[in-house]
Design a protein around this motif. Structure first.
Motif, mmCIF file in Angstrom:
data_model
loop_
_atom_site.group_PDB
_atom_site.id
_atom_site.type_symbol
_atom_site.label_atom_id
_atom_site.label_comp_id
_atom_site.label_asym_id
_atom_site.label_seq_id
_atom_site.Cartn_x
_atom_site.Cartn_y
_atom_site.Cartn_z
ATOM 1 N N ILE A 45 0.507 -0.894 0.068
ATOM 2 C CA ILE A 45 0.207 0.442 0.207
ATOM 3 C C ILE A 45 0.313 1.686 0.440
ATOM 4 O O ILE A 45 -0.064 2.730 -0.337
ATOM 5 N N GLU A 46 2.238 1.144 0.261
ATOM 6 C CA GLU A 46 3.003 2.393 -0.045
ATOM 7 C C GLU A 46 2.716 3.079 -1.909
ATOM 8 O O GLU A 46 3.077 1.934 -2.122
ATOM 9 N N GLY A 47 2.010 3.980 -1.090
ATOM 10 C CA GLY A 47 2.569 4.991 -2.185
ATOM 11 C C GLY A 47 1.065 5.324 -3.206
ATOM 12 O O GLY A 47 0.700 5.167 -3.995
ATOM 13 N N LYS A 48 -0.231 4.557 -2.050
ATOM 14 C CA LYS A 48 -1.042 4.132 -2.481
ATOM 15 C C LYS A 48 -2.249 5.131 -2.512
ATOM 16 O O LYS A 48 -2.404 5.955 -0.826
ATOM 17 N N SER A 49 -3.527 5.194 -3.600
ATOM 18 C CA SER A 49 -4.335 7.260 -2.449
ATOM 19 C C SER A 49 -5.314 6.160 -1.373
ATOM 20 O O SER A 49 -5.641 5.652 -1.910
ATOM 21 N N PHE A 50 -4.772 7.471 -0.511
ATOM 22 C CA PHE A 50 -5.661 6.509 0.883
ATOM 23 C C PHE A 50 -7.002 6.833 1.008
ATOM 24 O O PHE A 50 -7.683 5.656 1.647
ATOM 25 N N LEU A 51 -8.085 7.931 0.558
ATOM 26 C CA LEU A 51 -9.268 7.889 0.120
ATOM 27 C C LEU A 51 -9.112 7.056 -0.638
ATOM 28 O O LEU A 51 -10.821 6.136 -0.544
ATOM 29 N N GLN A 52 -8.658 6.328 -1.678
ATOM 30 C CA GLN A 52 -9.379 4.679 -2.506
ATOM 31 C C GLN A 52 -9.558 3.783 -1.219
ATOM 32 O O GLN A 52 -9.526 3.423 -1.948
ATOM 33 N N LEU A 53 -7.735 3.404 -1.026
ATOM 34 C CA LEU A 53 -8.109 2.577 -0.069
ATOM 35 C C LEU A 53 -9.250 2.158 1.526
ATOM 36 O O LEU A 53 -9.446 1.368 1.257
ATOM 37 N N ILE A 54 -9.643 3.450 1.718
ATOM 38 C CA ILE A 54 -10.889 3.127 2.652
ATOM 39 C C ILE A 54 -11.916 3.618 2.076
ATOM 40 O O ILE A 54 -13.129 3.565 2.840
ATOM 41 N N SER A 55 -11.855 3.686 0.545
ATOM 42 C CA SER A 55 -13.579 4.159 0.086
ATOM 43 C C SER A 55 -14.223 3.002 -0.894
ATOM 44 O O SER A 55 -15.780 2.800 -0.010
#
Length: 788
Positions: free
Chosen positions: A266-276
């Motif tokens: 998950i390093e470098g992934k969109s924070f909001l995308q991961l939790i939406s």
């Protein structure tokens, strides 16, 4: 450990002497822990003290060898040796005191042994004077002073025991000095004892305060360790960091665990995308994520912000705190913060909120939520100059179901009622449970006045249909009362009260219908309240009187009995109809003492003034029958009046089986065992009358006046019912009484239909006791009574 004295110094001052030496509790800390270590150290030099006492004793023996007999010296040495060894044993027992509970008894016991040693040294000095060795007192005192000095200087001493030794040793020394008129030595002994004790206490004070400080530090250290351990084991918090593009940077292991992924993944992934979750594809985000995105975009600091996250398809609730990061030149670098999973707490809070606002049995809103909804509806109605409405619903025969079939069936019935009510609601309407078998409906917009009546009728129709529960077919029915706001009330309390008054009127009309609130209902309720107040004192003020209505034989029209009917002439309200005051008496349970009065009065009148073959009929309320000693009340009335039990007929209605069927049946069976007869009044107007005839063998069945008048008007149904009742009664060995016969034609008809007895205005209205006596005299019964 026994309770200690609480003579402690005020907070912030030095400890008292009693606290220092262990006679009082310390201000903080545990007594045993404070003094236990000090007494544990004592055992480490127990052998040294034995050696010191032995050396001092040898010196004394050497000094007194020529002036005191050897036998006396040996006796004193033996006593001292015994005391020293006893003290050694006492010291040795305290070697593990720091690892166990140190008690007051041990402290006092150790001090007593030390005092014993000092006492034997004092005894030796006094003995020296007695045996003529007064010149050696100063030398012997020097040996004792040496032991006192060793006790004061040593850190291996117990303060209370050392004080006891010094005091006991100094007392005998002082007496010996005074006996030899060596006043200088006496002063030295007093001074030595004082300063030795003072030094002991000051030394013990420092040790005491040091021990308290150590214990406090130890407790603080344990508390910090416990908090750190809880934090480490809880694994509830994590660190998170994003860059200017809202992508995760420096992912911590705990944060990766919360996202159920590897940190490298998950390093470098969109924070909001991961939790939406799936919302990222269709654009459907929870409101909390929209707000989080706005805060990140606006570079706002936030704290304890709760967001709804979707992790691997599972809904989680996170509590996030974040702060924007800037470099030395003020350049924005992203966000950094902490987070924790609060799903469990959130679910617990939601459950608590649900339980506070919903009824767990029916899953409907509870009284609290209904009150809130009604308050909002009133505000809406006043703001937009429209109307709202509140409907109060009460099941007509729920109590009978609950009493006869049990609470489990009753609860399931309530759940089915709720299931039928929910589909009847339109938009802007809320149904809930007020409690028991009462429900309520809030109509937010009742500008269409017909809606309240239409909904009420739909509710009545839905609940009139039979319910099927555990092979039982249940008919309950319902009554509805309604109030319109703000016309019928501008507050929640007013609307609830007025809807309740309307419901009371609907049930008073027989149930199964809807009644709207009218101002007159409030007047009726106030009248009822005033009647209740007056009724409570009516019996004491002798305001009741009995009237008697004759019951005649259907064949020869001779009087066979009188029915006792109660009348109330109130000084405040005048003549009050029984239809008004009897229900009030039953609701307030005043019917019990009033019914006892009726029973006593009627039995006395019949026994004293009527022929022996004329009975008295007395109506009994269900509230009377459920009294534990109803049969005893009947026995006392018969005994005091002298009335034969066969002349008493107790009249009951089918409502007794709605109250508590088992208790009522037992009470009536006890009365029948006495010889009394029992009549079933208003037969056919209630519920499952035939079932009651099977449960209890009545003496008489009274046919209600509605069927009698219907038969007189040639109603086929009424004629059929009367014939059926007469036939059934004949087959069961019961008599029948037709009520409400008002003319000769009706009397002839009833006679032809086969009823045994007749009652009605045609043969006599309810009359005072004097007129009833005239009736029996006129028919020739007075002479018959005299001949008997």
């Amino acid at each position: 450990m026994s309770e200690w004295n609480s003579d402690q110094s005020p907070e912030g001052t030095k400890p008292t002497v009693r606290q220092v030496i262990g006679l009082d509790l310390p201000e903080t800390g545990d007594w045993a822990r404070v003094h236990g270590r000090q007494y544990a150290v004592v055992s480490q030099r127990a052998g040294t003290r034995v050696v010191l006492h032995a050396i001092a004793a040898l010196i004394v023996v050497w000094l007194c060898r020529d002036s005191i007999e050897l036998l006396a010296l040996q006796a004193w040495g033996a006593a001292l040796g015994f005391a020293v060894m006893l003290a050694f044993a006492s010291d040795y027992r305290l070697r593990d005191v720091e690892d166990r509970l140190f008690t007051e008894r041990e402290l006092r016991s150790h001090a007593m042994v030390s005092g014993l040693k000092g006492g034997i040294w004092s005894l030796g000095l006094c003995g020296a004077v007695f045996f003529g060795a007064g010149g050696q007192i100063a030398s012997i005192w020097a040996a004792i002073a040496f032991l006192m000095l060793a006790s004061v200087a040593s850190r291996f001493s117990a303060p209370l025991s050392s004080v006891a030794f010094c005091t006991a040793a100094s007392v005998g020394s002082l007496l010996a000095a005074l006996a030899t008129f060596n006043f200088g030595l006496a002063i030295i002994i007093l001074a030595s004892a004082f300063f030795a004790s003072f030094g002991l206490i000051e030394s013990a004070r420092m040790t005491y305060e040091s021990r308290l400080a150590d214990l406090e530090m130890q407790e603080k250290s344990e508390t910090v360790s416990m908090l750190l351990r809880e934090f480490e084991e809880g694994q509830a918090d994590w660190l998170w960091q994003i860059d200017t593009n809202r992508r995760l940077r420096s992912v911590s292991p705990r944060f990766a665990f919360a996202l159920q992924r590897d940190a490298a993944e998950i390093e470098g992934k969109s924070f909001l995308q991961l939790i939406s979750g799936d919302g990222w594809k269709n654009g459907q985000f929870p409101q909390s994520l929209h707000e989080l995105a706005d805060k990140l975009k606006g570079r706002e600091s936030f704290s304890n912000f709760v967001v709804k996250a979707t992790v691997r398809g599972e809904v989680r609730w996170w509590e996030l705190s974040g702060t924007p990061m800037f470099d030395g030149d003020g350049q924005w670098l992203g966000f950094r913060g902490v987070g924790s999973d609060v799903t469990t707490q959130r679910e617990s809070t939601e459950k608590i909120e649900y339980l506070a606002r919903y009824d767990t049995l029916t899953q409907l809103p509870n009284r609290l939520q209904l009150n809130e909804a009604l308050g909002k509806a009133l505000t809406y109605a006043e703001q937009w100059r429209t109307r709202c409405a509140f409907l109060m619903i009460d099941l007509d025969r729920f109590k009978a179901v609950n009493d006869s079939l049990g609470h489990l069936v009753g609860d399931r019935l309530l759940a089915q009622v709720a299931a039928r009510l929910k589909p009847l609601m339109d938009e802007g309407e809320l149904v809930g449970r007020l409690g028991g078998d009462e429900f309520g409906v809030v109509i937010r917009d009742a500008s269409d006045r017909r809606r309240a009546d239409t909904l009420a009728k739909s509710i009545i129709a839905a609940l009139t249909t039979p319910f099927h529960i555990d092979n039982h077919v249940l008919y309950v029915g319902t009554s509805v009362g309604s109030a319109i706001g703000p016309r019928d009330g501008r507050s929640v309390e007013e609307l609830l009260r007025n809807a309740d008054l309307a419901l009371y009127r609907a049930k008073d009309e027989g149930g199964g219908n809807h009644f709207e609130y009218e101002p007159s209902l409030h007047t009726n309720a106030e009248e009822r309240r005033q009647l209740e107040v007056a009724l409570r004192s009516a019996l004491e003020n002798d305001e009741f009187v009995l009237h008697y209505q004759p019951v005649v034989d259907a064949i020869d029209e001779s009087v066979v009995s009188f029915e006792a009917l109660m009348r109330w002439n109130s000084p405040e309200h005048g003549f009050v109809s029984p239809a008004k005051f009897i229900p009030i008496a039953e609701d307030t349970r005043l019917i019990v003492p009033i019914g006892t009065w009726v029973l006593n009065q009627a039995c006395h009148e019949a026994a004293a003034n009527w022929p022996e073959d004329v009975k008295v009929n007395i109506n009994v309320s269900p509230e009377q029958l459920v009294e534990p000693d109803f049969a005893g009340t009947v026995v006392r009335a018969l005994s005091h009046s002298g009335l034969d039990p066969s002349r008493l007929e107790i009249e009951v209605t089918e409502s007794i089986f709605m109250r508590d069927a088992a208790v009522a049946r037992k009470a009536l069976e006890q009365c029948m065992a006495l010889g009394c007869s029992v009549a079933l009044d208003d037969f056919g107007t209630g519920y499952s009358s035939l079932g009651y005839l099977r449960k209890l063998k009545f003496t008489t069945i009274k046919v209600d006046r509605l069927f009698v008048q219907g038969a007189a008007q040639d109603s086929p149904e009424s004629l059929a019912i009367v014939r059926a009742v007469v036939a059934m009664a004949d087959s069961l060995g019961m008599t029948t009484t037709a009520e409400g016969v008002e003319n000769q034609d009706e009397a002839d008809l009833i006679r032809r239909l086969g009823c045994t007895k007749i009652q009605g205005y045609h043969f006599g209205r309810p009359m005072p006791a004097e007129d009833a006596r005239k009736v029996v005299k006129r028919r020739g019964f007075d002479e018959k009574r005299k001949s008997a």
